[in-house]
Design an enzyme around this catalytic site. Structure first.
Site, mmCIF file in Angstrom:
data_model
loop_
_atom_site.group_PDB
_atom_site.id
_atom_site.type_symbol
_atom_site.label_atom_id
_atom_site.label_comp_id
_atom_site.label_asym_id
_atom_site.label_seq_id
_atom_site.Cartn_x
_atom_site.Cartn_y
_atom_site.Cartn_z
ATOM 1 C CE LYS A 14 -2.205 -1.201 3.833
ATOM 2 N NZ LYS A 14 -1.588 -2.530 4.119
ATOM 3 N NE ARG A 89 -5.277 -1.672 9.382
ATOM 4 C CZ ARG A 89 -4.180 -1.264 8.746
ATOM 5 N NH1 ARG A 89 -4.166 -0.159 8.053
ATOM 6 N NH2 ARG A 89 -3.102 -1.979 8.794
ATOM 7 N NE ARG A 128 7.834 -2.590 6.852
ATOM 8 C CZ ARG A 128 6.522 -2.394 6.750
ATOM 9 N NH1 ARG A 128 6.044 -1.737 5.722
ATOM 10 N NH2 ARG A 128 5.706 -2.872 7.665
ATOM 11 N NE ARG A 134 5.376 -0.593 10.437
ATOM 12 C CZ ARG A 134 4.400 -0.597 9.548
ATOM 13 N NH1 ARG A 134 4.533 0.109 8.424
ATOM 14 N NH2 ARG A 134 3.309 -1.286 9.761
ATOM 15 N NE ARG A 145 1.429 -5.402 10.929
ATOM 16 C CZ ARG A 145 2.579 -5.172 10.279
ATOM 17 N NH1 ARG A 145 3.704 -5.725 10.692
ATOM 18 N NH2 ARG A 145 2.593 -4.394 9.227
HETATM 19 P P1 AP5 Z 1 4.659 -1.589 1.988
HETATM 20 O O1 AP5 Z 1 4.494 -0.771 0.771
HETATM 21 O O2 AP5 Z 1 5.218 -0.959 3.192
HETATM 22 O O3 AP5 Z 1 3.287 -2.350 2.340
HETATM 23 P P2 AP5 Z 1 2.069 -1.877 3.195
HETATM 24 O O4 AP5 Z 1 0.871 -2.534 2.623
HETATM 25 O O5 AP5 Z 1 2.068 -0.392 3.306
HETATM 26 O O6 AP5 Z 1 2.445 -2.569 4.568
HETATM 27 P P3 AP5 Z 1 2.293 -2.036 6.036
HETATM 28 O O7 AP5 Z 1 3.110 -2.940 6.900
HETATM 29 O O8 AP5 Z 1 2.526 -0.587 6.138
HETATM 30 O O9 AP5 Z 1 0.766 -2.354 6.252
HETATM 31 P P4 AP5 Z 1 -0.059 -2.324 7.497
HETATM 32 O O10 AP5 Z 1 -1.417 -2.255 6.939
HETATM 33 O O11 AP5 Z 1 0.184 -3.450 8.435
HETATM 34 O O12 AP5 Z 1 0.488 -1.064 8.298
HETATM 35 P P5 AP5 Z 1 -0.102 0.361 8.625
HETATM 36 O O13 AP5 Z 1 1.023 1.263 8.818
HETATM 37 O O14 AP5 Z 1 -1.180 0.712 7.684
HETATM 38 O O15 AP5 Z 1 5.537 -2.860 1.580
HETATM 39 C C1 AP5 Z 1 6.004 -3.767 2.566
HETATM 40 C C2 AP5 Z 1 7.475 -4.113 2.295
HETATM 41 O O16 AP5 Z 1 7.551 -4.830 1.078
HETATM 42 C C3 AP5 Z 1 8.368 -2.882 2.125
HETATM 43 O O17 AP5 Z 1 9.614 -3.155 2.678
HETATM 44 C C4 AP5 Z 1 8.457 -2.713 0.605
HETATM 45 O O18 AP5 Z 1 9.653 -2.119 0.219
HETATM 46 C C5 AP5 Z 1 8.349 -4.144 0.120
HETATM 47 N N1 AP5 Z 1 7.662 -4.269 -1.174
HETATM 48 C C6 AP5 Z 1 6.598 -3.546 -1.636
HETATM 49 N N2 AP5 Z 1 6.212 -3.977 -2.854
HETATM 50 C C7 AP5 Z 1 7.047 -5.005 -3.165
HETATM 51 C C8 AP5 Z 1 7.138 -5.865 -4.298
HETATM 52 N N3 AP5 Z 1 6.312 -5.760 -5.343
HETATM 53 N N4 AP5 Z 1 8.099 -6.809 -4.290
HETATM 54 C C9 AP5 Z 1 8.953 -6.948 -3.207
HETATM 55 N N5 AP5 Z 1 8.921 -6.131 -2.116
HETATM 56 C C10 AP5 Z 1 7.967 -5.195 -2.095
HETATM 57 O O19 AP5 Z 1 -0.794 0.076 10.036
HETATM 58 C C11 AP5 Z 1 -0.032 -0.264 11.160
HETATM 59 C C12 AP5 Z 1 -0.907 -0.427 12.360
HETATM 60 O O20 AP5 Z 1 -1.541 0.819 12.665
HETATM 61 C C13 AP5 Z 1 -2.071 -1.413 12.250
HETATM 62 O O21 AP5 Z 1 -1.672 -2.725 12.534
HETATM 63 C C14 AP5 Z 1 -3.041 -0.856 13.280
HETATM 64 O O22 AP5 Z 1 -2.626 -1.188 14.573
HETATM 65 C C15 AP5 Z 1 -2.875 0.633 13.112
HETATM 66 N N6 AP5 Z 1 -3.806 1.203 12.107
HETATM 67 C C16 AP5 Z 1 -3.485 1.776 10.916
HETATM 68 N N7 AP5 Z 1 -4.574 2.170 10.251
HETATM 69 C C17 AP5 Z 1 -5.625 1.840 11.049
HETATM 70 C C18 AP5 Z 1 -7.034 1.977 10.912
HETATM 71 N N8 AP5 Z 1 -7.588 2.530 9.825
HETATM 72 N N9 AP5 Z 1 -7.809 1.525 11.917
HETATM 73 C C19 AP5 Z 1 -7.284 0.959 13.029
HETATM 74 N N10 AP5 Z 1 -5.966 0.806 13.215
HETATM 75 C C20 AP5 Z 1 -5.145 1.242 12.241
HETATM 76 MG MG MG Z 2 2.183 0.982 4.907
#
Ligand code: AP5
Ligand code: MG
Length: 190
Positions: A14, A89, A128, A134, A145
Site C-alpha cells: 500500500k 480497515r 523490512r 517498526r 496482523r
Molecule cells: P509496503 O508498501 O510498506 O506495504 P504496506 O501494505 O504499506 O504494509 P504495512 O506494513 O505498512 O501495512 P499495514 O497495513 O500493516 O500497516 P499500517 O502502517 O497501515 O511494503 C512492505 C514491504 O515490502 C516494504 O519493505 C516494501 O519495500 C516491500 N515491497 C513492496 N512492494 C514489493 C514488491 N512488489 N516486491 C517486493 N517487495 C515489495 O498500520 C499499522 C498499524 O496501525 C495497524 O496494525 C493498526 O494497529 C494501526 N492502524 C493503521 N490504520 C488503522 C485503521 N484505519 N484503523 C485501526 N488501526 C489502524
Molecule cells: Mg504501509
C-alpha cells in the site's frame, strides 16, 4: 475530489504503490499508520496508548481512528484528491467514510485491492523488519496482523464490491508491474 482507497493486507504494498500513485495523479497521501506512528514519536500520552495497540498487532478503536482521519482531511490544504492508505480497515470505518463523503459535493471513491500470497507478505515484512524499527515487524506481531486483517479488514472488500467501487489487483511481481496494473485498472474510472 477523488478518494482513492489503497487496500490490502499488511505488506501488500500500500505504502509503496501510494508513493507512485501520488506522483502520477497529484494526490495527497494519507496513511493512517504513518499518522499513528507520528503520534507515537511525539511521546504523547495518546501515543503511548496507540503504541500498545500497534505493537500487539491490534487495530486502534474505530471512533479514535475516524475522528483522527476526518480532522486530517479537513486540515489538508486544497488538493486534487486523497490516497487513503490503511483506511478504512473495518466495515464501521467504511460506513463512517461513506457518511462523511456523502456530505461533500463531487466526492468520488474507488478502492484498489492488492492481492498478495501470505508467504510473500510475511517474507516482505520480515525483510523490512531488519531495518524499519517498526515495533510490529516481527513474526509474532505479523501473524497477529494477518489474522486481524482476515477477520476485521477483509470484509471491507464486500462493502465496496456491492457499490461497484472495487478493483482487484494482482499484487505479486515487481513494484513497477503492479503499478502498471493499477494504472490500467483505474483507466476510465478516475
Ligand atoms: P509496503 O508498501 O510498506 O506495504 P504496506 O501494505 O504499506 O504494509 P504495512 O506494513 O505498512 O501495512 P499495514 O497495513 O500493516 O500497516 P499500517 O502502517 O497501515 O511494503 C512492505 C514491504 O515490502 C516494504 O519493505 C516494501 O519495500 C516491500 N515491497 C513492496 N512492494 C514489493 C514488491 N512488489 N516486491 C517486493 N517487495 C515489495 O498500520 C499499522 C498499524 O496501525 C495497524 O496494525 C493498526 O494497529 C494501526 N492502524 C493503521 N490504520 C488503522 C485503521 N484505519 N484503523 C485501526 N488501526 C489502524
Ligand atoms: Mg504501509
Amino acid at each position: 475530489m477523488l478518494y482513492l482507497i489503497l487496500f490490502g493486507a499488511p505488506g501488500s504494498g500500500k505504502g509503496t504503490q501510494s508513493d507512485l500513485l501520488v506522483e502520477k495523479y497529484k494526490l495527497t497521501h494519507l496513511s493512517t499508520g504513518d499518522l499513528l506512528r507520528k503520534e507515537i514519536a511525539s511521546g504523547s500520552e495518546l501515543g503511548k496508548t496507540i503504541n500498545e495497540y500497534i505493537s500487539n498487532g491490534n487495530l486502534i478503536p474505530d471512533e479514535m481512528m475516524i475522528s483522527m482521519l476526518s480532522a486530517h482531511i479537513d486540515n489538508t490544504p486544497a488538493t486534487a484528491g486523497f490516497i487513503l492508505d490503511g483506511f478504512p480497515r473495518t466495515v464501521a470505518q467504511a460506513e463512517a467514510l461513506q457518511n462523511m463523503l456523502e456530505q461533500r459535493e463531487g466526492a468520488q471513491t474507488q478502492l484498489v485491492d492488492l492481492e498478495v500470497d501470505k508467504d510473500e507478505l510475511i517474507s516482505r515484512l520480515l525483510k523490512r523488519g531488519e531495518t524499519s524499527g517498526r515495533s510490529d515487524d516481527n513474526l509474532e506481531t505479523i501473524q497477529k496482523r494477518l489474522e486481524v486483517y482476515e477477520t476485521k479488514t477483509k470484509p471491507v472488500n464486500d462493502y465496496y464490491k456491492a457499490k461497484g467501487l472495487h478493483a482487484c489487483i494482482d499484487g505479486m511481481g515487481t513494484i513497477d508491474e503492479i503499478f502498471q496494473r493499477i494504472v490500467k485498472a483505474l483507466e476510465g474510472k478516475i
